[in-house]
Design a protein around this motif. Structure first.
Motif, short mmCIF file in Angstrom:
data_model
loop_
_atom_site.label_atom_id
_atom_site.label_comp_id
_atom_site.label_asym_id
_atom_site.label_seq_id
_atom_site.Cartn_x
_atom_site.Cartn_y
_atom_site.Cartn_z
N PHE A 28 34.11 31.81 -1.78
CA PHE A 28 32.66 31.76 -1.57
C PHE A 28 31.95 31.82 -2.91
N THR A 29 30.82 31.14 -2.98
CA THR A 29 30.01 31.14 -4.20
C THR A 29 28.94 32.21 -4.08
N ALA A 30 28.66 32.87 -5.18
CA ALA A 30 27.73 34.00 -5.17
C ALA A 30 26.32 33.59 -4.75
N GLY A 31 25.82 32.47 -5.22
CA GLY A 31 24.43 32.05 -4.93
C GLY A 31 24.11 31.95 -3.45
N PRO A 32 24.84 31.15 -2.70
CA PRO A 32 24.54 31.03 -1.27
C PRO A 32 24.75 32.34 -0.49
N VAL A 33 25.76 33.10 -0.85
CA VAL A 33 26.00 34.37 -0.16
C VAL A 33 24.85 35.33 -0.45
N ASP A 34 24.37 35.37 -1.70
CA ASP A 34 23.24 36.23 -2.05
C ASP A 34 21.97 35.79 -1.32
N ALA A 35 21.75 34.49 -1.23
CA ALA A 35 20.57 34.00 -0.51
C ALA A 35 20.64 34.38 0.97
N ALA A 36 21.81 34.27 1.56
CA ALA A 36 21.97 34.65 2.97
C ALA A 36 21.78 36.16 3.14
N ARG A 37 22.29 36.95 2.19
CA ARG A 37 22.11 38.40 2.25
C ARG A 37 20.64 38.78 2.20
N ARG A 38 19.88 38.15 1.30
CA ARG A 38 18.44 38.44 1.20
C ARG A 38 17.71 38.03 2.48
N ALA A 39 18.08 36.89 3.05
CA ALA A 39 17.45 36.44 4.29
C ALA A 39 17.75 37.42 5.43
N LEU A 40 18.97 37.92 5.50
CA LEU A 40 19.31 38.89 6.54
C LEU A 40 18.55 40.20 6.34
N LEU A 41 18.35 40.62 5.09
CA LEU A 41 17.56 41.83 4.82
C LEU A 41 16.11 41.64 5.26
N ARG A 42 15.54 40.44 5.00
CA ARG A 42 14.16 40.17 5.44
C ARG A 42 14.06 40.21 6.97
N LYS A 43 15.05 39.62 7.63
CA LYS A 43 15.05 39.62 9.09
C LYS A 43 15.19 41.05 9.62
N ARG A 44 16.07 41.80 9.03
CA ARG A 44 16.27 43.19 9.44
C ARG A 44 15.00 44.01 9.19
N GLY A 45 14.34 43.77 8.05
CA GLY A 45 13.08 44.46 7.75
C GLY A 45 12.00 44.12 8.77
N GLY A 46 11.97 42.90 9.24
CA GLY A 46 11.01 42.51 10.27
C GLY A 46 11.27 43.23 11.58
N GLU A 47 12.54 43.40 11.92
CA GLU A 47 12.89 44.13 13.15
C GLU A 47 12.47 45.60 13.02
N VAL A 48 12.72 46.19 11.86
CA VAL A 48 12.32 47.59 11.64
C VAL A 48 10.80 47.71 11.73
N ARG A 50 8.78 46.00 13.48
CA ARG A 50 8.35 45.92 14.88
C ARG A 50 8.49 47.28 15.57
N HIS A 51 9.51 48.04 15.21
CA HIS A 51 9.72 49.35 15.81
C HIS A 51 8.89 50.44 15.12
N TRP A 52 8.58 50.26 13.85
CA TRP A 52 7.87 51.24 13.04
C TRP A 52 6.68 50.57 12.34
N PRO A 53 5.70 50.11 13.09
CA PRO A 53 4.60 49.35 12.47
C PRO A 53 3.78 50.16 11.47
N LEU A 54 3.60 51.45 11.71
CA LEU A 54 2.79 52.25 10.78
C LEU A 54 3.55 52.53 9.49
N LEU A 55 4.85 52.62 9.57
CA LEU A 55 5.66 52.76 8.36
C LEU A 55 5.50 51.53 7.48
N ALA A 56 5.65 50.36 8.08
CA ALA A 56 5.50 49.11 7.32
C ALA A 56 4.08 48.96 6.80
N ALA A 57 3.08 49.25 7.64
CA ALA A 57 1.69 49.11 7.22
C ALA A 57 1.35 50.12 6.14
N GLY A 58 1.88 51.33 6.25
CA GLY A 58 1.59 52.35 5.25
C GLY A 58 2.13 52.00 3.88
#
Length: 149
Positions: A27-47, A49-57
């Motif tokens: 595996f090449t580092a670039g695409p794996v790192d891009a996928a990792r960052r995208a998964l973190l963004r998606k995970r952050g969006g899910e969090v 949704r459950h903790w809107p005041l945490l994200a807004a704060g």
């Protein structure tokens, strides 16, 4: 390639994507790192949704704060990840006031030990987080003292 070889390669790739594991061979580092960052963004969006005041704060710092905290940690679901992050920020003394209220209210109504799934509290409870105090009695929750803003 056998089924067990494929499973081992898949497990190594998942570890590299979500748990800061080493880059698997082939595996090449670039695409794996891009996928990792995208998964973190998606995970952050899910969090968020459950903790809107945490994200807004945290405002515009939310994505970076969440990504720094979550990097290298396998996900536990949006509710539990947000809870663990809010507690970590509280322990460091940097939990925003509105998120402190959200955490105090959540902890007054639900028991979460950091390992098992959260479950509703049956007994009266008083919880405090970052200057906010929440009381749960007979299934009703009141914020007695909001956090200072």
């Amino acid at each position: 390639m056998t089924g067990s070889d494929l499973a081992a390669r898949q497990a190594a790739l998942v570890a590299a994507l979500v748990a800061a594991g080493p880059l698997p061979p082939g595996f090449t580092a670039g695409p794996v790192d891009a996928a990792r960052r995208a998964l973190l963004r998606k995970r952050g969006g899910e969090v968020a949704r459950h903790w809107p005041l945490l994200a807004a704060g945290l405002g515009p710092d939310w994505p970076a704060v969440f990504a720094d905290w979550a990097a290298g940690r396998p996900g536990s679901g949006g509710l539990r990840d947000g809870w663990d992050l809010a507690r970590a920020l509280r322990d460091r003394g940097v939990l925003p006031p509105v998120a402190a209220e959200e955490l105090a209210l959540r902890e007054a109504t639900v028991h979460y030990d950091g390992r098992r799934h959260p479950r509703p509290r049956r007994l009266p409870a008083v919880r405090r987080a970052g200057g906010a105090v929440a009381v749960q009695l007979a299934g009703r929750v009141r914020l007695l003292r909001p956090a200072r803003r």
